[in-house]
Motif scaffolding. Structure first.
Motif, PDB file in Angstrom:
ATOM      1  N   ASP A  62       0.937  -1.033   0.354  1.00  0.00           N
ATOM      2  CA  ASP A  62      -0.229   0.037  -0.089  1.00  0.00           C
ATOM      3  C   ASP A  62       1.074   1.810  -0.398  1.00  0.00           C
ATOM      4  O   ASP A  62       0.549   2.244  -0.389  1.00  0.00           O
ATOM      5  CB  ASP A  62      -1.076   0.161   1.063  1.00  0.00           C
ATOM      6  N   VAL A  63       2.090   1.579   0.923  1.00  0.00           N
ATOM      7  CA  VAL A  63       2.494   2.155   0.872  1.00  0.00           C
ATOM      8  C   VAL A  63       3.757   2.943  -1.122  1.00  0.00           C
ATOM      9  O   VAL A  63       2.813   3.707  -0.726  1.00  0.00           O
ATOM     10  CB  VAL A  63       3.788   1.692   1.591  1.00  0.00           C
ATOM     11  N   ALA A  64       3.480   1.649  -0.974  1.00  0.00           N
ATOM     12  CA  ALA A  64       4.275   2.079  -2.649  1.00  0.00           C
ATOM     13  C   ALA A  64       3.168   2.390  -3.661  1.00  0.00           C
ATOM     14  O   ALA A  64       3.291   3.611  -4.773  1.00  0.00           O
ATOM     15  CB  ALA A  64       4.498   0.507  -3.388  1.00  0.00           C
ATOM     16  N   LYS A  65       1.693   2.350  -3.621  1.00  0.00           N
ATOM     17  CA  LYS A  65       0.735   2.489  -4.359  1.00  0.00           C
ATOM     18  C   LYS A  65       0.355   3.715  -4.546  1.00  0.00           C
ATOM     19  O   LYS A  65       0.604   4.637  -5.051  1.00  0.00           O
ATOM     20  CB  LYS A  65      -0.740   0.886  -4.293  1.00  0.00           C
ATOM     21  N   SER A  66       0.518   3.931  -2.841  1.00  0.00           N
ATOM     22  CA  SER A  66       0.033   5.594  -2.284  1.00  0.00           C
ATOM     23  C   SER A  66       0.639   6.745  -3.117  1.00  0.00           C
ATOM     24  O   SER A  66       0.473   8.169  -3.341  1.00  0.00           O
ATOM     25  CB  SER A  66       0.472   5.319  -0.887  1.00  0.00           C
ATOM     26  N   ALA A  67       2.369   6.258  -2.875  1.00  0.00           N
ATOM     27  CA  ALA A  67       3.845   6.881  -3.254  1.00  0.00           C
ATOM     28  C   ALA A  67       2.941   7.501  -4.909  1.00  0.00           C
ATOM     29  O   ALA A  67       3.746   8.069  -5.486  1.00  0.00           O
ATOM     30  CB  ALA A  67       4.706   6.329  -2.741  1.00  0.00           C
ATOM     31  N   ALA A  68       3.099   5.695  -5.600  1.00  0.00           N
ATOM     32  CA  ALA A  68       3.698   6.389  -7.077  1.00  0.00           C
ATOM     33  C   ALA A  68       1.985   7.097  -7.892  1.00  0.00           C
ATOM     34  O   ALA A  68       1.295   7.093  -7.068  1.00  0.00           O
ATOM     35  CB  ALA A  68       3.395   4.961  -7.658  1.00  0.00           C
ATOM     36  N   GLY A  69       2.531   7.288  -9.398  1.00  0.00           N
ATOM     37  CA  GLY A  69       1.312   7.885 -10.095  1.00  0.00           C
ATOM     38  C   GLY A  69       0.699   7.539 -10.618  1.00  0.00           C
ATOM     39  O   GLY A  69      -0.606   7.337 -10.841  1.00  0.00           O
ATOM     40  N   ILE A  70       0.951   6.003 -10.892  1.00  0.00           N
ATOM     41  CA  ILE A  70      -0.056   4.529 -11.159  1.00  0.00           C
ATOM     42  C   ILE A  70       0.822   3.632 -10.611  1.00  0.00           C
ATOM     43  O   ILE A  70       1.575   2.808 -10.004  1.00  0.00           O
ATOM     44  CB  ILE A  70       0.984   4.913 -13.064  1.00  0.00           C
ATOM     45  N   VAL A  71      -0.678   2.829 -10.732  1.00  0.00           N
ATOM     46  CA  VAL A  71      -0.511   1.554 -10.133  1.00  0.00           C
ATOM     47  C   VAL A  71      -1.130   0.556 -11.500  1.00  0.00           C
ATOM     48  O   VAL A  71      -2.084   0.359 -11.874  1.00  0.00           O
ATOM     49  CB  VAL A  71      -1.916   1.542  -9.151  1.00  0.00           C
ATOM     50  N   LEU A  72      -0.499  -0.757 -11.437  1.00  0.00           N
ATOM     51  CA  LEU A  72      -0.631  -1.343 -12.093  1.00  0.00           C
ATOM     52  C   LEU A  72      -1.586  -3.153 -11.521  1.00  0.00           C
ATOM     53  O   LEU A  72      -0.838  -3.138 -10.195  1.00  0.00           O
ATOM     54  CB  LEU A  72       0.566  -2.360 -12.754  1.00  0.00           C
ATOM     55  N   THR A  73      -2.553  -3.154 -11.959  1.00  0.00           N
ATOM     56  CA  THR A  73      -3.677  -4.017 -10.905  1.00  0.00           C
ATOM     57  C   THR A  73      -3.739  -5.028 -11.493  1.00  0.00           C
ATOM     58  O   THR A  73      -4.463  -6.222 -10.849  1.00  0.00           O
ATOM     59  CB  THR A  73      -5.156  -3.189 -10.930  1.00  0.00           C
ATOM     60  N   THR A  74      -3.240  -5.415 -12.787  1.00  0.00           N
ATOM     61  CA  THR A  74      -2.688  -6.245 -12.850  1.00  0.00           C
ATOM     62  C   THR A  74      -0.844  -7.082 -12.716  1.00  0.00           C
ATOM     63  O   THR A  74      -0.340  -5.877 -13.305  1.00  0.00           O
ATOM     64  CB  THR A  74      -3.255  -7.352 -14.794  1.00  0.00           C
ATOM     65  N   ALA A  75      -1.204  -7.847 -12.836  1.00  0.00           N
ATOM     66  CA  ALA A  75       0.458  -8.894 -13.493  1.00  0.00           C
ATOM     67  C   ALA A  75       1.375  -8.478 -15.244  1.00  0.00           C
ATOM     68  O   ALA A  75       0.702  -8.328 -15.776  1.00  0.00           O
ATOM     69  CB  ALA A  75       0.237 -10.422 -13.660  1.00  0.00           C
ATOM     70  N   GLY A  76       1.819  -8.498 -14.475  1.00  0.00           N
ATOM     71  CA  GLY A  76       2.947  -7.786 -15.758  1.00  0.00           C
ATOM     72  C   GLY A  76       3.170  -6.790 -15.609  1.00  0.00           C
ATOM     73  O   GLY A  76       3.005  -5.926 -15.088  1.00  0.00           O
ATOM     74  N   LEU A  77       4.195  -6.023 -17.123  1.00  0.00           N
ATOM     75  CA  LEU A  77       4.164  -4.805 -16.802  1.00  0.00           C
ATOM     76  C   LEU A  77       4.279  -3.860 -17.801  1.00  0.00           C
ATOM     77  O   LEU A  77       4.326  -3.256 -18.591  1.00  0.00           O
ATOM     78  CB  LEU A  77       5.947  -4.581 -16.973  1.00  0.00           C
ATOM     79  N   GLY A  78       3.297  -4.568 -18.620  1.00  0.00           N
ATOM     80  CA  GLY A  78       2.628  -4.617 -20.494  1.00  0.00           C
ATOM     81  C   GLY A  78       2.028  -3.060 -19.785  1.00  0.00           C
ATOM     82  O   GLY A  78       1.919  -2.379 -20.983  1.00  0.00           O
ATOM     83  N   GLY A  79       1.221  -2.875 -19.102  1.00  0.00           N
ATOM     84  CA  GLY A  79       0.331  -1.843 -18.414  1.00  0.00           C
ATOM     85  C   GLY A  79       1.364  -0.759 -18.669  1.00  0.00           C
ATOM     86  O   GLY A  79       0.822   0.694 -18.738  1.00  0.00           O
ATOM     87  N   ILE A  80       3.128  -0.461 -18.637  1.00  0.00           N
ATOM     88  CA  ILE A  80       4.158   0.668 -18.823  1.00  0.00           C
ATOM     89  C   ILE A  80       3.834   1.399 -20.091  1.00  0.00           C
ATOM     90  O   ILE A  80       3.898   1.809 -20.398  1.00  0.00           O
ATOM     91  CB  ILE A  80       5.239   0.155 -17.945  1.00  0.00           C
ATOM     92  N   VAL A  81       4.199   0.048 -21.049  1.00  0.00           N
ATOM     93  CA  VAL A  81       4.294   0.424 -21.880  1.00  0.00           C
ATOM     94  C   VAL A  81       2.432   1.202 -22.718  1.00  0.00           C
ATOM     95  O   VAL A  81       2.923   2.553 -23.091  1.00  0.00           O
ATOM     96  CB  VAL A  81       4.289  -0.560 -23.577  1.00  0.00           C
ATOM     97  N   ALA A  82       1.376   1.094 -21.900  1.00  0.00           N
ATOM     98  CA  ALA A  82      -0.049   1.589 -22.462  1.00  0.00           C
ATOM     99  C   ALA A  82       0.091   2.764 -21.908  1.00  0.00           C
ATOM    100  O   ALA A  82      -0.305   3.836 -22.424  1.00  0.00           O
ATOM    101  CB  ALA A  82      -0.604   0.136 -21.785  1.00  0.00           C
ATOM    102  N   ALA A  83       0.563   2.442 -20.471  1.00  0.00           N
ATOM    103  CA  ALA A  83       0.925   4.839 -20.093  1.00  0.00           C
ATOM    104  C   ALA A  83       1.622   5.082 -20.626  1.00  0.00           C
ATOM    105  O   ALA A  83       0.992   6.526 -20.861  1.00  0.00           O
ATOM    106  CB  ALA A  83       0.749   4.224 -18.334  1.00  0.00           C
ATOM    107  N   VAL A  84       2.490   4.841 -21.168  1.00  0.00           N
ATOM    108  CA  VAL A  84       3.445   5.114 -22.062  1.00  0.00           C
ATOM    109  C   VAL A  84       2.665   6.135 -23.388  1.00  0.00           C
ATOM    110  O   VAL A  84       2.591   6.972 -23.586  1.00  0.00           O
ATOM    111  CB  VAL A  84       4.995   4.743 -22.593  1.00  0.00           C
ATOM    112  N   LYS A  85       1.991   5.005 -23.955  1.00  0.00           N
ATOM    113  CA  LYS A  85       1.230   5.421 -25.226  1.00  0.00           C
ATOM    114  C   LYS A  85       0.470   6.067 -25.258  1.00  0.00           C
ATOM    115  O   LYS A  85      -0.450   7.536 -25.947  1.00  0.00           O
ATOM    116  CB  LYS A  85       0.869   4.654 -26.135  1.00  0.00           C
ATOM    117  N   GLU A  86      -0.535   5.988 -24.165  1.00  0.00           N
ATOM    118  CA  GLU A  86      -1.526   7.044 -23.064  1.00  0.00           C
ATOM    119  C   GLU A  86      -1.397   7.941 -23.123  1.00  0.00           C
ATOM    120  O   GLU A  86      -2.458   9.252 -23.920  1.00  0.00           O
ATOM    121  CB  GLU A  86      -2.828   6.434 -22.719  1.00  0.00           C
ATOM    122  N   GLY A  87      -0.427   7.816 -22.850  1.00  0.00           N
ATOM    123  CA  GLY A  87      -0.277   9.433 -22.299  1.00  0.00           C
ATOM    124  C   GLY A  87       0.868  10.608 -23.364  1.00  0.00           C
ATOM    125  O   GLY A  87       0.161  11.400 -23.221  1.00  0.00           O
ATOM    126  N   ARG A  88       1.085   9.601 -24.432  1.00  0.00           N
ATOM    127  CA  ARG A  88       1.350  10.550 -25.533  1.00  0.00           C
ATOM    128  C   ARG A  88       0.213  10.635 -26.011  1.00  0.00           C
ATOM    129  O   ARG A  88       0.856  11.862 -26.652  1.00  0.00           O
ATOM    130  CB  ARG A  88       2.556  10.107 -26.621  1.00  0.00           C
TER     131      ARG A  88
END
Length: 786
Positions: free
Chosen positions: A562-588
């Motif tokens: 919970d500490v890391a989730k509260s400090a972060a700007g983005i929280v991934l709710t599913t396993a894996g790191l594909g959400g980071i790529v999705a965040a970069v693309k949606e951010g752009r």
């Protein structure tokens, strides 16, 4: 295995003197009064103060000044409309922004609730908040270490991954230290408290999170855009005032004209559009399991060019697995695993034993003895063992544990030391297994365990590289282990020596930063930012929280605390790191929408103020009234917020707010809109011979029509025609044009003009849109606006 560091010397001496009987209640009360509770202070922000802060910024200042001037001039309707716009902006920002104190609350909840402490010579259970430096506490299986402590006796196996990032438990005995928040996995020990509350390692992490702050690029962009517009338009408005005064314009006409110019210069909906576009982007990410905790993180995802990735739980699965089995001569893998499984706990919380038993089930052996007795792992002896009965009824002793200990119990083997060294240098956790009669144990093999990389980590890093984002590993784990994992996921490069991170370090200098503490991660992010890089940081433990907070885009993976989730700007709710790529693309995508609106807004503001100046010279009067300007603001600025929903092409490289280039492009294209409006005004004055009031109507319509033409002309920065516009954008354009056309035709709030004139004006705007669509290509290319 990381080395446990020493506690403060002065505190240790005090603790050693008090260790026999612990503190008395009276001494503890005095120390509690002096040092405070073993908790972190409540620093929650005042909600009213936070709400009022939304009215204290450059755009609100301009709107508030305009309201004051309207009231002075007794134009209460216009003042009320502008006040509504001001409140709308503030409310949207207030309700959409992130959580200021969530991280500190999560840190507080992670502290142990109660502690077993020796007071007045007897063991008592007290709230953990009542502990003081010098208290003697008991650490037991399954408990949470309530404060930073120095172990006196006993032995425990500690999970410190939340603070150090080390994925494997740490064995500690008398003379070692551990930190608040660590979990006791095995064993029992007594210890003296060396630090409490904000002075603990946990507390220092909380303080880093509280003070960590990265200025949003959105905030910087809005401030610089408003500053540039204010400087340009202030000069223009001042020259208008001088011209009007020199030509003896009446004060009753001059003051409304200057007020109109001030209103024309305010990008009133710019902050709201930034917020709306980010909120829509956040909604799109939420549908695929990526949850932004603060809206600025969506826009920041478009700008990151460095990703600092934690190892444990981020690039790896955060689960021990058997990597390889090395049987000695006369044995095989299945037999070694089966014998080791007999000396492993069944169904317990020990991750090492669970991994061995799971692997033995996948490779079953057929010649195993029958278990008679099991002795759990002892951190002091560094072994677990079992007694079994063989097929012939003979007793078999099985020992599993650290090589140096097992080697001392078994018969000498020439190859054993070499095999153990080979496996350890590869970063594995190595366990030796010996079996045989109690008095004649033989080494039968070795089991190597590791925390393996996630299946998608290598692909993620490769895709981020194609998007122009460099990934580096930042971990509290040992350099050897980190280097092996880095190579496995495609992070090939130098490993930064522990405790030797240069102050001017650059992302390209090293691929791996190992054995790094929370302060080091935080300082590394700041060092990258100091070099002009936009940093993303992903992690899962409390040790990552300060760096997550400091980074422009902090990312907590699905297994994060919970500490890391509260400090972060983005929280991934599913396993894996594909959400980071999705965040970069949606951010752009979000960035392109905001950029289009920003360009459109600056173009309009420059053209509107300059039109007032040119109109003053042409006619000797103000070509727009404050009421007409407010009407243009409502219909133009706010309805054009639908650009936040538009279809756009995301850029192939990281974005950045190049305000100078954006302003340059806006000046060139704004000159085009200005020429269009002046052309309409010239025709109205010299060809149609309209009176001053009709010219004002004509000018207001020209601004709205020309602005809509500009919206569609610059939607795509690299092609003449953009993607098909969304329904919301087309509806808002239709509404904008319909409202101003109907008001101008019917003469509501303005002098009416014929429908034929409106039709000709619309046709001219369509031609202007085509011309501007062609002109924008070389302008954007020259100024490198993608």
């Amino acid at each position: 295995m990381p080395e446990v560091k020493a506690a403060p010397i002065a505190c240790m001496r005090t603790n050693e003197k008090a260790a026999a009987q612990g503190l008395s209640s009276e001494v503890a009360a005095v120390l509690l009064q002096k040092d405070g509770l073993n908790a972190m202070p409540d620093t929650s922000e005042n909600l009213l103060k936070n709400a009022l802060a939304k009215f204290w910024a450059p755009v609100p200042w301009l709107l508030e000044a305009a309201i004051l001037l309207q009231v002075v001039l007794h134009r209460y309707f216009e003042a009320a409309v502008i006040a509504g716009l001001l409140v709308f902006n503030a409310a949207l920002a207030y309700f959409q922004e992130g959580r200021a104190q969530a991280t500190l609350r999560a840190l507080q909840s992670s502290l142990a609730l109660n502690a077993s402490v020796k007071r007045d010579g007897a063991w008592k259970t007290v709230p953990a908040t009542q502990l003081v430096c010098g208290d003697v506490v008991k650490l037991s299986l399954g408990g949470v270490v309530p404060a930073d402590v120095h172990l006196i006796d006993g032995s425990v196996s500690l999970d410190q991954s939340m603070l150090t990032g080390e994925s494997l438990p740490v064995d500690a005995g008398g003379g070692a230290n551990t930190y608040a928040g660590a979990l006791v996995r095995r064993g029992e020990a007594t210890a003296t408290v060396t630090a409490t509350g904000v002075r603990t390692r946990f507390g220092r992490t909380a303080e880093l999170v509280r003070t960590a702050h990265s200025v949003s690029s959105q905030q910087t962009a809005v401030l610089r855009i408003v500053r540039n517009l204010a400087m340009f338009n202030a000069v223009t408005i001042a020259l208008m005032g001088v011209y009007a005064y020199a030509h003896h314009m009446a004060w009753s006409e001059m003051i409304p004209m200057l007020l109109t110019a001030v209103l024309a210069a305010i990008p009133v909906a710019l902050p709201a559009t930034f917020t709306l576009a980010a909120a829509l982007g956040a909604g799109a990410l939420a549908k695929i399991g990526v949850l932004p905790t603060r809206l600025s993180a969506v826009d920041e995802a478009a700008t990151i060019d460095v990703l600092c990735s934690d190892k444990t739980g981020t690039l790896t699965a955060n689960a021990l697995r058997v990597t390889c089995v090395r049987p000695m001569e006369g044995s095989d893998e299945a037999h070694v695993l089966g014998m080791a499984a007999l000396a492993s706990s069944d169904g317990g919380a020990d991750s090492v034993d669970a991994a061995i038993r799971a692997e033995s089930l996948r490779k079953p052996a057929t010649d195993l003895p029958r278990l008679a007795q099991f002795v759990p792992f002892d951190p002091a002896r560094k072994t677990s063992e079992a007694t079994a009965t063989g097929a012939n009824g003979s007793a078999v002793r099985i020992v599993k544990g650290a090589f140096t200990v097992v080697a001392g119990l078994a018969a000498p083997s020439a190859d054993a030391a070499e095999i153990a060294h080979e496996l350890e240098t590869q970063g594995f956790r190595v366990l030796a297994v010996a079996a045989g009669p109690a008095a004649a144990l033989q080494m039968i093999g070795f089991i190597a365990l590791s925390d393996p990389p996630r299946a998608d980590s290598a692909a993620l890093i490769s895709e981020l590289k194609t998007l122009g984002v460099r990934t580096v590993m930042v971990t509290g784990d040992a350099a050897a282990t980190a280097g092996i994992v880095a190579h496995a996921v495609g992070l090939d490069g130098k490993v930064c020596p522990p405790d030797a991170i240069p102050e001017d370090v650059k992302p390209q200098d090293f691929a791996v930063y190992a054995s790094i503490l929370p302060e080091g991660k935080y300082n590394l992010v700041k060092a990258f930012q100091k070099n002009g890089r936009t940093v993303g940081m992903c992690g899962d433990g409390a040790n990552d929280a300060p760096a997550l907070r400091q980074a422009q885009m902090g990312i907590a993976v699905s297994t994060a605390t919970d500490v890391a989730k509260s400090a972060a700007g983005i929280v991934l709710t599913t396993a894996g790191l594909g959400g980071i790529v999705a965040a970069v693309k949606e951010g752009r995508t979000t960035f392109q929408r905001i950029l289009t609106y920003t360009l459109n807004s600056v173009i309009k503001k420059i053209a509107q103020v300059m039109l007032l100046a040119v109109g003053l010279v042409m006619t000797g009067h103000a070509v727009l009234t404050p009421l007409l300007m407010v009407l243009v603001m409502v219909t133009g600025d706010f309805l054009t917020m639908s650009l936040a929903t538009d279809r756009v092409r995301g850029s192939e490289t990281p974005n950045s707010w190049q305000i100078g280039r954006i302003t340059g492009a806006a000046v060139v294209l704004g000159a085009g809109l200005l020429l269009f409006c002046i052309g309409i005004l010239v025709v109205g004055q010299f060809e149609l011979h309209l009176d001053m009031d009709a010219l004002r109507t004509l000018a207001a319509v020209a601004i709205v029509y020309g602005s809509q033409a500009t919206v569609y002309a610059i939607r795509d920065h690299r092609h003449v025609w953009g993607l098909r516009p969304t329904v919301w954008l087309m509806l808002s354009s239709l509404m904008d044009v319909s409202i101003i056309s109907m008001l101008a035709w019917r003469g509501v709030m303005m002098t009416p003009i014929p429908a034929a004139v409106l039709g000709c004006e619309a046709a001219a705007a369509a031609a202007f849109c085509v011309l501007l669509s062609v002109v924008k290509i070389p302008v954007f290319k020259r100024l490198r606006i993608a």
